[in-house]
Write a protein that holds these residues in place. Structure first.
Motif, short mmCIF file in Angstrom:
data_model
loop_
_atom_site.label_atom_id
_atom_site.label_comp_id
_atom_site.label_asym_id
_atom_site.label_seq_id
_atom_site.Cartn_x
_atom_site.Cartn_y
_atom_site.Cartn_z
N PRO A 178 -12.81 -12.37 -10.08
CA PRO A 178 -12.11 -12.97 -11.23
C PRO A 178 -11.60 -14.39 -10.98
N VAL A 179 -11.24 -14.70 -9.74
CA VAL A 179 -10.76 -16.05 -9.43
C VAL A 179 -11.92 -17.04 -9.48
N ASP A 180 -13.05 -16.65 -8.92
CA ASP A 180 -14.22 -17.53 -8.95
C ASP A 180 -14.69 -17.79 -10.38
N ARG A 181 -14.55 -16.77 -11.23
CA ARG A 181 -15.01 -16.94 -12.62
C ARG A 181 -14.20 -18.00 -13.35
N VAL A 182 -12.90 -18.02 -13.12
CA VAL A 182 -12.08 -19.04 -13.78
C VAL A 182 -12.41 -20.42 -13.22
N ARG A 183 -12.63 -20.47 -11.92
CA ARG A 183 -12.97 -21.76 -11.33
C ARG A 183 -14.29 -22.29 -11.91
N ARG A 184 -15.28 -21.41 -12.07
CA ARG A 184 -16.55 -21.86 -12.63
C ARG A 184 -16.38 -22.33 -14.08
N LEU A 185 -15.50 -21.65 -14.83
CA LEU A 185 -15.23 -22.07 -16.20
C LEU A 185 -14.58 -23.45 -16.22
N LEU A 186 -13.61 -23.66 -15.35
CA LEU A 186 -12.96 -24.97 -15.28
C LEU A 186 -13.95 -26.06 -14.88
N GLU A 187 -14.84 -25.73 -13.97
CA GLU A 187 -15.85 -26.71 -13.56
C GLU A 187 -16.77 -27.05 -14.73
N ARG A 188 -17.16 -26.02 -15.49
CA ARG A 188 -18.04 -26.24 -16.64
C ARG A 188 -17.36 -27.11 -17.70
N GLU A 189 -16.04 -26.94 -17.83
CA GLU A 189 -15.29 -27.72 -18.81
C GLU A 189 -14.81 -29.04 -18.23
N ASP A 190 -15.22 -29.34 -16.99
CA ASP A 190 -14.79 -30.56 -16.30
C ASP A 190 -13.26 -30.65 -16.29
N ALA A 191 -12.62 -29.50 -16.00
CA ALA A 191 -11.16 -29.41 -16.06
C ALA A 191 -10.54 -29.08 -14.72
N ILE A 192 -11.31 -29.16 -13.65
CA ILE A 192 -10.77 -28.90 -12.32
C ILE A 192 -10.93 -30.16 -11.49
N ASP A 193 -9.92 -30.47 -10.70
CA ASP A 193 -9.96 -31.69 -9.90
C ASP A 193 -9.19 -31.46 -8.60
#
Length: 344
Positions: free
Chosen positions: A265-280
């Motif tokens: 579940p943690v990896d899934r949120v990270r992948r979503l943030l990466e797809r939305e260009d929302a992780i830095d």
């Protein structure tokens, strides 16, 4: 993927909220890892890991209002964190340093319930009281798939349905009730059990934090508007042991573990943030620093706990003085005095 009913319930979760949820997931996982390590080092008597179930807990907890009341089992560490409970307080119960761990009224959340399924009845009774008070708050009862085989849960379902209690039953179906697979406990889905009692019941991907948030928000609104109870079956997986005294390799395969690790579940949120260009780097650094801070404070608080004196066992049992407690305290004091006499 959009859903005709539930997508609108997740609408309040924008990029800032999703980033905050990601931090919640990381910190919760770190709390769990640190507590597990403390148990392995002999500092806790036992610990019930939640590895793999973080999204089910964080998503549902963030859907709650401050005046809602949480009735937990013994694995809702992420829920407690989201409700503001000091992680050190979580550990005192498992260290044997307290009767419970924290003041339930302060955080609107009960302390761990070891009697499997009992919290379902408590949540239902409290919810019936909410109706009598004319309030629009709700309760939520957390339990595992194994608890649905307990009579207490069936009784809670029956009362909640009959009296249209504003309660959300939140089942974390983590596939294993200690060593028994869920397919052995129930030929149908857990959600079907609720339908049999006339309870509105749903299944949700318990590893999808947004889906869990949306479904829980929806169920809570049903409760508030007088539509009665809802059962949510959050399908997830316990990646670790049932408790630290358990060895899951004795009853499940490595292949099954690997299958579910791919749905982390943690990896899934990270992948979503990466797809939305929302992780830095800022988010990662801040979340990592917060996890480090919480883990360090948790360890320090655990090791620095002042163990209670034996006679405090009788404190905080009744709100008012009670002759039975007084008698038991005197008898226990006499018993302890016997050790002093023998030592001299």
């Amino acid at each position: 993927m959009s859903h005709p009913l539930f997508t609108e319930w997740a609408a309040p979760i924008g990029t800032p909220e999703l980033r905050a949820m990601y931090s919640d997931l990381l910190v919760s996982r770190r709390i769990d890892a640190e507590a597990t390590a403390l148990q392995r080092q002999g500092e806790l008597g036992l610990w019930a890991p939640m590895l793999g179930q973080e999204a089910a807990q964080v998503g549902s907890a963030r859907a709650l209002r401050g005046d809602d009341f949480v009735f937990s089992s013994y694995r809702e560490h992420a829920v407690a964190y989201c409700r503001g409970v000091d992680p050190t307080q979580m550990l005192r119960f498992w260290r044997g340093s307290t009767h419970s761990g924290w003041n339930p009224l302060e955080f609107r959340m009960t302390t761990p319930a070891i009697i499997v399924g009992a919290q379902g009845l408590h949540a239902t009774g409290y919810a019936m009281g909410i109706n009598l008070d004319g309030s629009d708050s709700a309760t939520i009862a957390y339990f595992g798939d194994g608890a649905t085989s307990q009579g207490d849960i069936s009784e809670a379902f029956g009362f909640a349905a009959s009296f249209e209690a504003p309660v959300v039953f939140f089942c974390q179906n983590n596939q294993w009730a200690i060593s028994e697979p869920v397919r052995l406990q129930s030929r149908q889905s857990i959600a079907d059990r609720g339908r049999g009692f006339g309870i509105h019941s749903l299944r949700v991907d318990g590893n999808d934090v947004l889906a869990v948030y949306a479904v829980t928000k929806y169920a809570l609104q049903r409760a508030r508007e007088g539509s009665g109870p809802t059962l949510i079956e959050a399908v997830t997986y316990r990646m670790g042991p049932h408790t630290t005294s358990d060895d899951p390799t004795r009853y499940r395969s490595a292949a099954e573990d690997d299958e579910w690790k791919a749905k982390d579940p943690v990896d899934r949120v990270r992948r979503l943030l990466e797809r939305e260009d929302a992780i830095d780097d800022t988010l990662l650094a801040e979340a990592g620093a917060e996890a480090d801070r919480v883990a360090a404070a948790l360890r320090k608080g655990c090791l620095g706990t002042v163990e209670p004196l034996p006679l405090t066992l009788f404190d905080d049992i009744y709100a008012e003085p009670h002759t039975l407690i007084d008698e038991e305290r005197q008898r226990f004091a006499h018993y302890l005095d016997g050790f002093t006499e023998n030592a001299s």
